[in-house]
Enzyme design. Structure first.
Site, PDB file in Angstrom:
ATOM      1  N   ASP A 246     -14.343  -3.382  11.188  1.00 50.92           N
ATOM      2  CA  ASP A 246     -14.808  -3.316   9.802  1.00 50.92           C
ATOM      3  C   ASP A 246     -15.633  -4.566   9.540  1.00 50.92           C
ATOM      4  O   ASP A 246     -15.076  -5.670   9.472  1.00 50.92           O
ATOM      5  CB  ASP A 246     -13.626  -3.288   8.817  1.00 50.92           C
ATOM      6  CG  ASP A 246     -12.907  -1.959   8.791  1.00 50.92           C
ATOM      7  OD1 ASP A 246     -13.557  -0.924   8.972  1.00 50.92           O
ATOM      8  OD2 ASP A 246     -11.677  -1.967   8.588  1.00 50.92           O
TER       9      ASP A 246
ATOM     10  N   HIS B 126     -11.189   0.154  15.538  1.00 51.51           N
ATOM     11  CA  HIS B 126     -12.571  -0.039  15.070  1.00 51.51           C
ATOM     12  C   HIS B 126     -12.761  -1.377  14.367  1.00 51.51           C
ATOM     13  O   HIS B 126     -11.813  -2.012  13.936  1.00 51.51           O
ATOM     14  CB  HIS B 126     -12.972   1.098  14.119  1.00 51.51           C
ATOM     15  CG  HIS B 126     -12.166   1.140  12.862  1.00 51.51           C
ATOM     16  ND1 HIS B 126     -11.017   1.897  12.735  1.00 51.51           N
ATOM     17  CD2 HIS B 126     -12.321   0.525  11.658  1.00 51.51           C
ATOM     18  CE1 HIS B 126     -10.509   1.744  11.520  1.00 51.51           C
ATOM     19  NE2 HIS B 126     -11.291   0.903  10.846  1.00 51.51           N
TER      20      HIS B 126
ATOM     21  N   HIS C 233     -18.845  -3.199   5.027  1.00 49.93           N
ATOM     22  CA  HIS C 233     -18.041  -2.006   4.786  1.00 49.93           C
ATOM     23  C   HIS C 233     -17.590  -1.929   3.321  1.00 49.93           C
ATOM     24  O   HIS C 233     -17.444  -0.846   2.759  1.00 49.93           O
ATOM     25  CB  HIS C 233     -16.829  -2.023   5.721  1.00 49.93           C
ATOM     26  CG  HIS C 233     -15.889  -0.876   5.589  1.00 49.93           C
ATOM     27  ND1 HIS C 233     -16.298   0.420   5.401  1.00 49.93           N
ATOM     28  CD2 HIS C 233     -14.520  -0.837   5.633  1.00 49.93           C
ATOM     29  CE1 HIS C 233     -15.242   1.213   5.330  1.00 49.93           C
ATOM     30  NE2 HIS C 233     -14.157   0.472   5.457  1.00 49.93           N
TER      31      HIS C 233
END
Length: 236
Positions: A55, A53, A59
Site C-alpha cells: 500500500d 501487497h 492509496h
C-alpha cells in the site's frame, strides 16, 4: 547471502484469496496454450490490493507517493517483529500496545532507525480461509487483531522506521473495520510511508537480527500492487 536462510513472507494468491470486502474476486484467463500456440500466457485481472501487497501513500492520499515512486533503497531493511500471537489467540480483538514495544526493546535494544516493523499475530495461518481470516461472530461482526495509534506514532515519529506490515487484511483491527474505520491505515500512509498487508510466515523468523527484502512491480502511478517479501535470517 550464503550465510542466511531465506524465508518467504508472501502468500501465493489466486481467485479465491481472502480480500477486502469491496473488491471482486480475481479472474485468470488463459490466452494462449503451448499445445495450440507454442507458448503459455495468461491474463490476470485483480485489484492492486491483492494477496500480500504494498500500500503506497497514494492509496489513501492524493499527491503522495505512488508505487513507482517508492525509493528502491527502501527495499532492503532491518526486520523487527513485534510478536502478539499468544495474546491474539486468547483475544482476537487484541491490539498491539506500548508495553509490547517496550518489552521488545528491553530484549533487543532500541528499534533501529529505518527498520521494517512487522506485527506477528499468526493470523496468516488462517489463510486462505476467508471466513477464518474475518472471524465473524453471530452478528456478522469481524474480530481480528491490529495496530494501535500510540504504537504507530512511536514507531514512525520517534523510532523513524521506514515501513510496517501485518498478517491481517487491514491495518486497523476488526472492531474498527466493522465501522469502516481505516484511520490507522490512513495515518501511516499520510506520513508518506508504505506498508505491506497479508504477510506470512512471521513465526519462522526471529524478533530481531534478520533483514527483509520487499519487492513489487513498478506500475506507473500505481495505488497498490501484489508484493514479494522475503526475510534473510543469518545462520548460527
Amino acid at each position: 547471502m550464503q550465510q542466511a536462510d531465506f524465508v518467504d513472507l508472501t502468500h501465493a494468491f489466486g481467485p479465491a484469496s481472502p480480500h477486502w470486502k469491496g473488491f471482486k474476486p480475481e479472474t485468470v484467463t488463459t490466452l494462449f496454450t503451448i499445445a495450440k500456440d507454442g507458448f503459455h500466457a495468461e491474463e490476470f485481472c485483480h485489484p492492486g490490493q491483492w494477496g500480500t501487497h504494498v500500500d503506497p501513500p497514494a492509496h489513501f492520499h492524493d499527491g503522495l507517493k505512488t508505487v513507482d515512486q517508492i525509493d528502491p533503497k527502501q527495499f532492503l531493511l532491518r526486520l523487527v517483529v513485534l510478536d502478539i500471537h499468544a495474546k491474539a489467540a486468547k483475544n482476537p480483538d487484541y491490539v498491539v500496545t506500548m508495553d509490547d514495544v517496550k518489552a521488545w526493546e528491553s530484549r533487543h535494544g532500541v528499534i533501529p532507525t529505518g527498520a521494517f516493523v512487522a506485527l506477528r499475530s499468526d493470523w496468516s495461518k488462517r489463510w486462505p480461509d476467508e471466513a477464518a481470516m474475518q472471524n465473524l461472530d453471530g452478528k456478522g461482526l469481524a474480530h481480528y487483531p491490529g495496530w494501535s495509534k500510540p504504537v504507530l506514532q512511536y514507531l514512525y515519529e520517534q523510532r523513524k522506521i521506514t515501513a510496517s506490515g501485518h498478517e491481517t487484511t487491514d491495518t486497523d483491527p476488526g472492531l474498527a473495520v466493522n465501522k469502516d474505520d481505516y484511520s490507522l491505515e490512513s495515518w501511516i500512509l499520510g506520513t508518506n510511508h508504505f506498508q505491506i498487508e497479508l504477510l506470512a510466515n512471521l513465526d519462522k523468523v526471529p524478533e530481531a537480527g534478520a533483514l527483509v527484502m520487499v519487492s513489487f512491480p513498478k506500475p506507473l502511478n500505481g495505488s497498490g500492487f501484489p508484493a514479494r517479501v522475503v526475510a534473510l535470517v543469518p545462520k548460527p
